[in-house]
Design a protein around this motif. Structure first.
Motif, short mmCIF file in Angstrom:
data_model
loop_
_atom_site.label_atom_id
_atom_site.label_comp_id
_atom_site.label_asym_id
_atom_site.label_seq_id
_atom_site.Cartn_x
_atom_site.Cartn_y
_atom_site.Cartn_z
N GLN A 183 138.34 -3.51 112.77
CA GLN A 183 137.81 -2.25 112.27
C GLN A 183 136.29 -2.27 112.24
O GLN A 183 135.64 -1.29 112.59
CB GLN A 183 138.38 -1.97 110.88
CG GLN A 183 138.16 -0.57 110.39
CD GLN A 183 138.92 -0.28 109.12
OE1 GLN A 183 139.63 -1.13 108.59
NE2 GLN A 183 138.78 0.93 108.62
N ILE A 184 135.70 -3.38 111.82
CA ILE A 184 134.24 -3.50 111.81
C ILE A 184 133.70 -3.44 113.24
O ILE A 184 132.69 -2.79 113.51
CB ILE A 184 133.81 -4.79 111.09
CG1 ILE A 184 134.06 -4.64 109.59
CG2 ILE A 184 132.34 -5.11 111.36
CD1 ILE A 184 133.87 -5.92 108.79
N ALA A 185 134.39 -4.11 114.17
CA ALA A 185 133.97 -4.07 115.58
C ALA A 185 134.05 -2.64 116.13
O ALA A 185 133.15 -2.19 116.84
CB ALA A 185 134.83 -5.01 116.42
N LEU A 186 135.11 -1.93 115.77
CA LEU A 186 135.27 -0.54 116.21
C LEU A 186 134.16 0.33 115.62
O LEU A 186 133.56 1.15 116.34
CB LEU A 186 136.65 -0.02 115.79
CG LEU A 186 137.07 1.35 116.29
CD1 LEU A 186 137.15 1.35 117.81
CD2 LEU A 186 138.43 1.71 115.69
N GLY A 187 133.87 0.14 114.35
CA GLY A 187 132.77 0.88 113.73
C GLY A 187 131.44 0.56 114.38
O GLY A 187 130.61 1.45 114.59
N GLY A 188 131.25 -0.71 114.72
CA GLY A 188 130.03 -1.11 115.42
C GLY A 188 129.92 -0.47 116.79
O GLY A 188 128.83 -0.06 117.22
N LEU A 189 131.05 -0.36 117.48
CA LEU A 189 131.07 0.28 118.80
C LEU A 189 130.67 1.75 118.67
O LEU A 189 129.85 2.25 119.45
CB LEU A 189 132.46 0.16 119.43
CG LEU A 189 132.65 0.90 120.75
CD1 LEU A 189 131.77 0.30 121.84
CD2 LEU A 189 134.11 0.87 121.16
N PHE A 190 131.24 2.44 117.68
CA PHE A 190 130.87 3.84 117.48
C PHE A 190 129.40 3.98 117.08
O PHE A 190 128.73 4.94 117.50
CB PHE A 190 131.77 4.51 116.43
CG PHE A 190 133.12 4.87 116.97
CD1 PHE A 190 133.26 5.81 117.98
CD2 PHE A 190 134.27 4.27 116.46
CE1 PHE A 190 134.51 6.15 118.47
CE2 PHE A 190 135.51 4.61 116.95
CZ PHE A 190 135.64 5.56 117.96
N LEU A 191 128.90 3.05 116.30
CA LEU A 191 127.49 3.08 115.94
C LEU A 191 126.61 2.85 117.16
O LEU A 191 125.57 3.51 117.33
CB LEU A 191 127.20 2.03 114.86
CG LEU A 191 125.88 2.15 114.11
CD1 LEU A 191 125.73 3.52 113.47
CD2 LEU A 191 125.78 1.07 113.06
N LEU A 192 127.03 1.95 118.04
CA LEU A 192 126.30 1.71 119.29
C LEU A 192 126.30 2.96 120.17
O LEU A 192 125.25 3.33 120.72
CB LEU A 192 126.92 0.52 120.04
CG LEU A 192 126.28 0.19 121.39
CD1 LEU A 192 124.84 -0.30 121.18
CD2 LEU A 192 127.10 -0.86 122.11
N ILE A 193 127.45 3.62 120.28
CA ILE A 193 127.53 4.86 121.05
C ILE A 193 126.57 5.89 120.45
O ILE A 193 125.83 6.58 121.18
CB ILE A 193 128.97 5.41 121.08
CG1 ILE A 193 129.87 4.48 121.90
CG2 ILE A 193 129.02 6.83 121.64
CD1 ILE A 193 131.35 4.77 121.75
N PHE A 194 126.54 5.98 119.13
CA PHE A 194 125.64 6.90 118.45
C PHE A 194 124.18 6.59 118.81
O PHE A 194 123.43 7.48 119.21
CB PHE A 194 125.85 6.81 116.93
CG PHE A 194 124.77 7.46 116.13
CD1 PHE A 194 124.70 8.84 116.03
CD2 PHE A 194 123.82 6.69 115.47
CE1 PHE A 194 123.69 9.45 115.29
CE2 PHE A 194 122.82 7.29 114.73
CZ PHE A 194 122.76 8.67 114.64
N LEU A 195 123.80 5.33 118.68
CA LEU A 195 122.40 4.96 118.95
C LEU A 195 122.01 5.19 120.41
O LEU A 195 120.93 5.70 120.69
CB LEU A 195 122.17 3.50 118.56
CG LEU A 195 122.23 3.21 117.07
CD1 LEU A 195 122.19 1.71 116.80
CD2 LEU A 195 121.11 3.90 116.33
N VAL A 196 122.90 4.82 121.32
CA VAL A 196 122.60 5.01 122.75
C VAL A 196 122.45 6.49 123.09
O VAL A 196 121.51 6.88 123.81
CB VAL A 196 123.69 4.34 123.63
CG1 VAL A 196 123.57 4.77 125.08
CG2 VAL A 196 123.61 2.84 123.51
N THR A 197 123.32 7.33 122.55
CA THR A 197 123.22 8.76 122.86
C THR A 197 121.98 9.38 122.24
O THR A 197 121.35 10.26 122.85
CB THR A 197 124.48 9.54 122.42
OG1 THR A 197 124.73 9.32 121.05
CG2 THR A 197 125.68 9.17 123.26
N VAL A 198 121.60 8.94 121.06
CA VAL A 198 120.38 9.47 120.43
C VAL A 198 119.15 9.05 121.24
O VAL A 198 118.26 9.87 121.50
CB VAL A 198 120.27 9.03 118.96
CG1 VAL A 198 118.89 9.32 118.40
CG2 VAL A 198 121.33 9.73 118.12
N VAL A 199 119.08 7.80 121.64
CA VAL A 199 117.95 7.34 122.46
C VAL A 199 117.93 8.09 123.79
O VAL A 199 116.87 8.54 124.25
CB VAL A 199 118.01 5.81 122.67
CG1 VAL A 199 117.01 5.36 123.73
CG2 VAL A 199 117.76 5.09 121.36
#
Length: 161
Positions: free
Chosen positions: A12-28
């Motif tokens: 679950q933490i890895a999944l949350g991290g993946l979604f956070l990474l997707i968030f950061l990449v799309t914002v950048v």
């Protein structure tokens, strides 16, 4: 059972991290596109929905490690470990009720909004976005039931871990 629950939390933490990474990449990516004058409207929806999933996924995982928001004044002042365990059981039951309601109303929301379309990508439905609520409620419920079980074991052992 503890190992399975710990593994579930790590996933679950890895999944949350993946979604956070997707968030950061799309914002950048969105920032770069704006700087270059390129239109990338899809980034708003992707960043928003990935952030929502990151938050709810992380919230469920934090219930297991007891890292969620809590007032500990009462429990910190208690000396008797059995009373402390009983207080923790009470808190877990209240949180469990809330988690079960998250499951029920999260499923209702997902059903209601299932056919609503994303603004920038109309081929995608919003329903899966709302599934993060029952997902968080379900995982939190599992973690809370396990925590209640552990606290009962502490009481049986005279309050010792």
């Amino acid at each position: 059972m503890k190992k399975a629950i710990d593994t579930m939390q790590k996933i679950q933490i890895a999944l949350g991290g993946l979604f956070l990474l997707i968030f950061l990449v799309t914002v950048v990516y969105q920032m770069i596109c704006r700087y270059l004058g390129i239109t990338a409207m899809w980034t708003e929806d992707v960043s928003m929905y990935s952030f929502i999933w990151a938050v709810f996924t992380g919230a469920g995982a934090m219930v297991h490690s007891k890292a969620h928001f809590a007032f500990t004044t009462v429990s910190d002042s208690m000396k008797d470990p059995r009373k402390k365990a009983m207080l923790q059981i009470f808190i877990n039951i209240v949180m469990l009720i809330f988690s079960v309601l998250m499951i029920k109303y999260g499923i209702d929301a997902a059903k209601q909004f299932w056919n609503f379309k994303w603004t920038s990508i109309p081929t995608l439905n919003r329903g899966p976005t709302w599934l993060c609520i029952p997902f968080c409620g379900l995982t939190s419920s599992i973690y809370l039931l396990w925590s209640i079980y552990e606290e009962i074991q502490k009481i049986k052992k005279g309050g010792q871990a």
